[in-house]
Design a protein around this motif. Structure first.
Motif, PDB file in Angstrom:
ATOM      1  N   LYS A  45      79.802   3.956   7.046  1.00  0.00           N
ATOM      2  CA  LYS A  45      79.363   4.496   8.346  1.00  0.00           C
ATOM      3  C   LYS A  45      78.909   5.953   8.213  1.00  0.00           C
ATOM      4  CE  LYS A  45      83.071   3.280  10.793  1.00  0.00           C
ATOM      5  NZ  LYS A  45      83.841   3.147  12.051  1.00  0.00           N
ATOM      6  N   ARG A 151      75.841   2.444  12.194  1.00  0.00           N
ATOM      7  CA  ARG A 151      75.685   0.985  12.208  1.00  0.00           C
ATOM      8  C   ARG A 151      74.814   0.516  11.047  1.00  0.00           C
ATOM      9  NH1 ARG A 151      75.296   2.417  17.601  1.00  0.00           N
ATOM     10  NH2 ARG A 151      73.020   2.297  17.628  1.00  0.00           N
ATOM     11  N   THR A 176      81.428  -0.427  15.544  1.00  0.00           N
ATOM     12  CA  THR A 176      80.259   0.045  14.789  1.00  0.00           C
ATOM     13  C   THR A 176      80.016  -0.803  13.538  1.00  0.00           C
ATOM     14  OG1 THR A 176      80.809   2.268  15.515  1.00  0.00           O
ATOM     15  CG2 THR A 176      79.237   2.084  13.709  1.00  0.00           C
ATOM     16  N   GLY A 180      76.845  -3.380  12.911  1.00  0.00           N
ATOM     17  CA  GLY A 180      75.954  -3.139  11.779  1.00  0.00           C
ATOM     18  C   GLY A 180      75.865  -4.341  10.861  1.00  0.00           C
ATOM     19  N   HIS A 210      74.338  -3.228  21.266  1.00  0.00           N
ATOM     20  CA  HIS A 210      73.590  -2.930  20.046  1.00  0.00           C
ATOM     21  C   HIS A 210      73.175  -4.174  19.289  1.00  0.00           C
ATOM     22  CE1 HIS A 210      74.157   1.278  20.692  1.00  0.00           C
ATOM     23  NE2 HIS A 210      75.452   1.087  20.866  1.00  0.00           N
TER      24      HIS A 210
END
Ligand SMILES: *Cc1c(COP(=O)(O)O)cnc(C)c1O
Length: 299
Positions: A45, A151, A176, A180, A210
């Motif tokens: 990250k 991400r 996150t 991702g 997201h």
């Protein structure tokens, strides 16, 4: 160009007796072994955030965390490797530093303590900017590395994931890493995100936001209904973690991976999986946080 000395990722099959042969495979991706300080998902990250800072002339990284934050200590160490100054905005006042905060300091991070109440402002850029106005050319990384570069970096973990697994089990804090990785893996590989608290709404919201265009059926979140909330545990958890270590020589952490494996065990007992399922559990590290239960663990 900065980097850390990253060790190769290892996939370790778990003991068939432990999972009672109820699935075709149950393996663990040992991201905890990547690096002694910047372990697990934290490096992934951070890496694009730090190289971005370096490439764009930022001098100071500012980020946030509590007294036992894996993210804070990872940032302290990794920022230094990139030749960047690091400032940690810490939740609560600590007259005596926790071992985690002491490590942050030893790695050169400057710590600014704010009250629990003020810490709630951390998502407001103006508040944070005012707090660190006396530092040069700052790049603010949100708590947990929860931004676009975080991400994207976490998506790179897909390189360690064999496409033959039907399920990927992983821990979720901000979401996150899950968001991702979900963007990178084929939708047929279902991601089970283990949230170490009773509620999953916040994470569900963040992840869906997201993952536009990606099937909502390709991932699901599992709350922890047993241990009473984030960072909470019972002696039963220590017993479980000690036994898991005895069976596999894999240390789990008290906040994330311990709860994930505990809940996976419960799901196996409840026959949640089919016998043809092939599961990869991601060990996202976080072991430094075990200093908070020092003495209770055999490792
Ligand atoms: C930080 C952390 C997580 C949470 O990752 P998110 O990307 O915030 O969801 C999971 N596991 C461990 C061990 C961690 O330290």
């Amino acid at each position: 160009m900065g980097t850390i000395d990253e060790r190769p990722a290892v996939t370790q099959p778990l003991n068939k007796v432990w999972y009672q042969g109820k699935v075709a495979a149950l393996d663990m991706l040992r991201l905890d072994l990547l690096h002694p300080v910047v372990s697990g998902n934290k490096w992934y990250k951070l890496r694009l955030n730090l190289s971005y800072a370096q490439d764009h002339g930022f001098k100071t990284i500012v980020t946030f965390g509590g007294g036992y934050s894996n993210h804070l200590v990872a940032t302290a160490f990794a920022a230094r490797q990139f030749g960047l100054r690091a400032v940690g905005i810490v939740r609560g006042h600590h007259d005596v530093l926790t071992p985690t905060l002491q490590d942050c300091k030893d790695y050169g991070m400057e710590l600014l303590f704010v009250s629990q109440e003020d810490f709630r402002n951390r998502h407001q850029p103006l508040w944070a900017e005012q707090l660190v106005a006396h530092f040069d050319e700052i790049l603010i990384i949100p708590e947990g590395g929860a931004n676009e570069r975080g991400r994207k970096g976490a998506g790179l973990i897909d390189r360690f994931v064999n496409r033959s697994y039907t399920h990927i089990a992983m821990c979720v804090g901000t979401g996150t890493t899950l968001a991702g990785l979900r963007q990178q893996l084929p939708e047929e590989q279902h991601i089970l995100g283990f949230v170490p608290m009773k509620q999953t709404d916040e994470q569900r919201h963040y992840i869906s936001e997201h993952l536009q265009g990606i099937s909502q059926y390709s991932w699901s979140l599992v709350p922890d209904l047993r241990f009473g909330g984030f960072g909470k545990w019972k002696d039963e958890m220590l017993v479980f973690m000690n036994e898991f270590y005895k069976d596999h020589k894999i240390p789990l952490d008290i906040v994330y991976t311990g709860k994930m494996m505990y809940n996976i065990k419960g799901m196996l007992d409840d026959n949640f999986f089919s016998s043809s399922d092939r599961i990869l559990c991601i060990h996202s590290g976080g072991l430094q946080g075990n200093v908070s239960v020092k003495g209770g663990l055999v490792y």
